[in-house]
Design an enzyme around this catalytic site. Structure first.
Site, PDB file in Angstrom:
ATOM      1  N   LEU A 205       0.861  -1.184   0.000  1.00 54.93           N
ATOM      2  CA  LEU A 205       0.000   0.000   0.000  1.00 54.93           C
ATOM      3  C   LEU A 205       0.898   1.235   0.000  1.00 54.93           C
ATOM      4  O   LEU A 205       1.639   1.450   0.954  1.00 54.93           O
ATOM      5  CB  LEU A 205      -0.844  -0.037   1.286  1.00 54.93           C
ATOM      6  CG  LEU A 205      -2.029   0.909   1.411  1.00 54.93           C
ATOM      7  CD1 LEU A 205      -3.142   0.513   0.449  1.00 54.93           C
ATOM      8  CD2 LEU A 205      -2.568   0.881   2.851  1.00 54.93           C
ATOM      9  N   HIS A 206       0.866   1.979  -1.087  1.00 54.08           N
ATOM     10  CA  HIS A 206       1.723   3.180  -1.086  1.00 54.08           C
ATOM     11  C   HIS A 206       1.223   4.307  -1.976  1.00 54.08           C
ATOM     12  O   HIS A 206       1.817   5.377  -2.009  1.00 54.08           O
ATOM     13  CB  HIS A 206       3.140   2.810  -1.509  1.00 54.08           C
ATOM     14  CG  HIS A 206       3.250   2.527  -2.989  1.00 54.08           C
ATOM     15  ND1 HIS A 206       2.843   1.350  -3.553  1.00 54.08           N
ATOM     16  CD2 HIS A 206       3.683   3.294  -4.012  1.00 54.08           C
ATOM     17  CE1 HIS A 206       3.043   1.390  -4.862  1.00 54.08           C
ATOM     18  NE2 HIS A 206       3.550   2.560  -5.171  1.00 54.08           N
ATOM     19  N   ARG A 207       0.127   4.081  -2.742  1.00 58.01           N
ATOM     20  CA  ARG A 207      -0.348   5.139  -3.653  1.00 58.01           C
ATOM     21  C   ARG A 207      -0.739   6.371  -2.856  1.00 58.01           C
ATOM     22  O   ARG A 207      -1.482   6.253  -1.867  1.00 58.01           O
ATOM     23  CB  ARG A 207      -1.596   4.711  -4.416  1.00 58.01           C
ATOM     24  CG  ARG A 207      -1.405   3.637  -5.360  1.00 58.01           C
ATOM     25  CD  ARG A 207      -1.302   4.087  -6.816  1.00 58.01           C
ATOM     26  NE  ARG A 207      -0.608   3.015  -7.479  1.00 58.01           N
ATOM     27  CZ  ARG A 207       0.577   3.107  -8.071  1.00 58.01           C
ATOM     28  NH1 ARG A 207       1.187   4.254  -8.170  1.00 58.01           N
ATOM     29  NH2 ARG A 207       1.157   2.052  -8.582  1.00 58.01           N
ATOM     30  N   ARG A 240       6.903   5.816   2.220  1.00 57.81           N
ATOM     31  CA  ARG A 240       5.874   6.872   2.137  1.00 57.81           C
ATOM     32  C   ARG A 240       4.719   6.565   3.091  1.00 57.81           C
ATOM     33  O   ARG A 240       4.233   7.422   3.819  1.00 57.81           O
ATOM     34  CB  ARG A 240       5.336   6.952   0.695  1.00 57.81           C
ATOM     35  CG  ARG A 240       4.075   7.801   0.556  1.00 57.81           C
ATOM     36  CD  ARG A 240       3.436   7.602  -0.807  1.00 57.81           C
ATOM     37  NE  ARG A 240       4.116   8.320  -1.861  1.00 57.81           N
ATOM     38  CZ  ARG A 240       3.970   9.626  -2.108  1.00 57.81           C
ATOM     39  NH1 ARG A 240       3.169  10.371  -1.367  1.00 57.81           N
ATOM     40  NH2 ARG A 240       4.594  10.199  -3.103  1.00 57.81           N
ATOM     41  N   ASP A 287      -2.068  -1.962  -3.961  1.00 56.25           N
ATOM     42  CA  ASP A 287      -2.399  -0.863  -4.873  1.00 56.25           C
ATOM     43  C   ASP A 287      -1.243  -0.646  -5.854  1.00 56.25           C
ATOM     44  O   ASP A 287      -1.165   0.381  -6.517  1.00 56.25           O
ATOM     45  CB  ASP A 287      -2.749   0.420  -4.105  1.00 56.25           C
ATOM     46  CG  ASP A 287      -1.608   0.961  -3.252  1.00 56.25           C
ATOM     47  OD1 ASP A 287      -0.504   0.391  -3.289  1.00 56.25           O
ATOM     48  OD2 ASP A 287      -1.836   1.974  -2.557  1.00 56.25           O
TER      49      ASP A 287
END
Ligand code: UD1
Length: 364
Positions: A205-207, A240, A287
């Site tokens: 998950l990083h978007r 992030r 994602d």
């Protein structure tokens, strides 16, 4: 032919590796350099991948680091321009859709150097994604557009790209997966962590659209927590995301001690370790772009926390389902997988481990 290969961020390394390997098979035809832009620089986001994939040490590291999009892109362009002027390559090869891909393409083209884009023609039609802007700018300028599927060819043709520039070659990421699958399988990580085959999920998950807004991230974490009551989730966290989780005070969702319990957060994993976990996962929640493709080839159900994908073939032919970032939809999709309601899928055409060879033969 003198070639500069460009890589900058984590998802680039597994794409450039097979291209370099294929170039090496023809030493009398090609000389080549590897330029690392330094977009990703942490050991766990970069060095580990060079080791796992047997990539040569970069010949030149631009060391641009993190900053805003404009600043990062500009820094790459300024540094890469000097390299191009000094080295005068006949061709620059870029992969994927990160800022480094676009920045190096623009720089080389303005110096009159030809550019080849590996993974051209993917389109999410979502202009809030920085990668979509990178893809559009890159493809409109490139001389060789190497695509992963026929939908990508159609996208490019509709945008007016001449047919003779477009080459459907397959998926270089799958070259890497095919090469390393046996080695990854033999690792003992899963066993050492106490995880049981097909009895855990993996998560990435990083978007920005999922992690940069507190309300959105909270809803996703609540969904994941609920799923993890039934199935442990292994979550190698992107820097992030870690930064945002800490800033929003949401770290209490994670268990950082016991892998077989709840939502277990770890440092980013290397290529082989993560492939090892993914191949035996009950489901993959993500994602990311590349993982949608890898799960399709591994035959593992993939739940993608996005509303759109630039890789629709993973839904039409593979094991992927788009669920967006709505809490209930994420839980519902995971429950369906747990009940055995899964798409078996098939491996798309030319995702056969031989894509880099096809690319090099076209260049020759
Ligand atoms: C980039 C790509 C994205 C890709 C992702 C994979 C763009 C626009 N985005 O997003 O397409 O899916 O890589 O990881 O090119 N950071 C570190 N260490 C690092 C690198 C980054 O701590 O080695 C942190 C920094 O706080 C940085 C943040 O992560 O500000 C974001 O990094 P950046 O490269 O700007 O974008 P990604 O989110 O990694």
């Amino acid at each position: 032919m003198k070639i500069i290969n460009v890589a900058g961020a984590r998802p680039n390394f597994m794409k450039i590796a097979p291209v370099i390997e294929a170039l090496k098979r023809y030493p009398d035809r090609f000389s080549h350099l590897l330029v690392h832009t330094g977009q990703h620089y942490d050991d766990k986001m970069s060095r580990v991948f060079f080791e796992d994939l047997g990539l040569p040490k970069p010949d030149i590291d631009l060391e641009v680091g993190s900053s805003s999009h404009a600043e990062q892109t500009a820094r790459i362009m300024m540094a890469f321009e000097k390299v191009c002027i000094a080295e005068r390559p006949d061709l620059v090869i870029v992969v994927g859709d990160v800022n480094s891909t676009m920045a190096c393409t623009i720089t080389a083209k303005k110096l009159g150097i030809k550019v080849a884009h590996v993974e051209a023609g993917l389109r999410s039609r979502d202009m809030t994604m920085p990668e979509e802007i990178n893809r559009l700018c890159t493809d409109v300028l490139c001389d060789y557009l190497f695509t992963t599927d026929r939908v990508a060819n159609e996208n490019l043709l509709k945008e007016g790209v001449p047919e003779d520039k477009i080459h459907f070659v397959g998926n270089v990421m799958i070259d890497t997966l095919t090469k390393h699958k046996a080695k990854a399988k033999n690792l003992k990580l899963q066993q050492n962590l106490g995880l049981k085959k097909k009895n855990y999920a993996t998560l990435t998950l990083h978007r920005p659209s999922n992690v940069d807004d507190k309300g959105t991230l909270l809803g996703i974490l609540e969904a994941l927590q609920e799923i993890s009551n039934k199935l442990p989730i292994v979550f190698p966290i992107h820097p992030r995301t870690k930064k945002m989780v800490d800033e929003f005070g949401l770290a209490h969702f994670f268990n950082s001690v016991n892998p077989v319990n709840g939502l277990w957060v770890t440092e980013p994993l290397g290529y082989l370790e993560f492939l090892h976990l993914n191949m035996d996962a009950r489901m993959i929640l993500t994602d990311s772009g590349g993982l949608q493709e890898e799960s399709t080839v591994l035959g593992v159900p993939c739940i993608t926390l996005r509303d759109n994908t630039e890789r629709p073939i993973t839904c039409t032919q593979g094991t992927n389902e788009l669920v967006g970032n709505d809490k209930e939809r994420i839980i519902d999709a995971a429950n369906r997988v747990l009940l055995g309601d899964v798409a078996t899928g098939r491996v798309p055409e030319k995702w056969d481990g031989k894509t880099a060879d096809r690319i090099i033969r076209i260049l020759m």
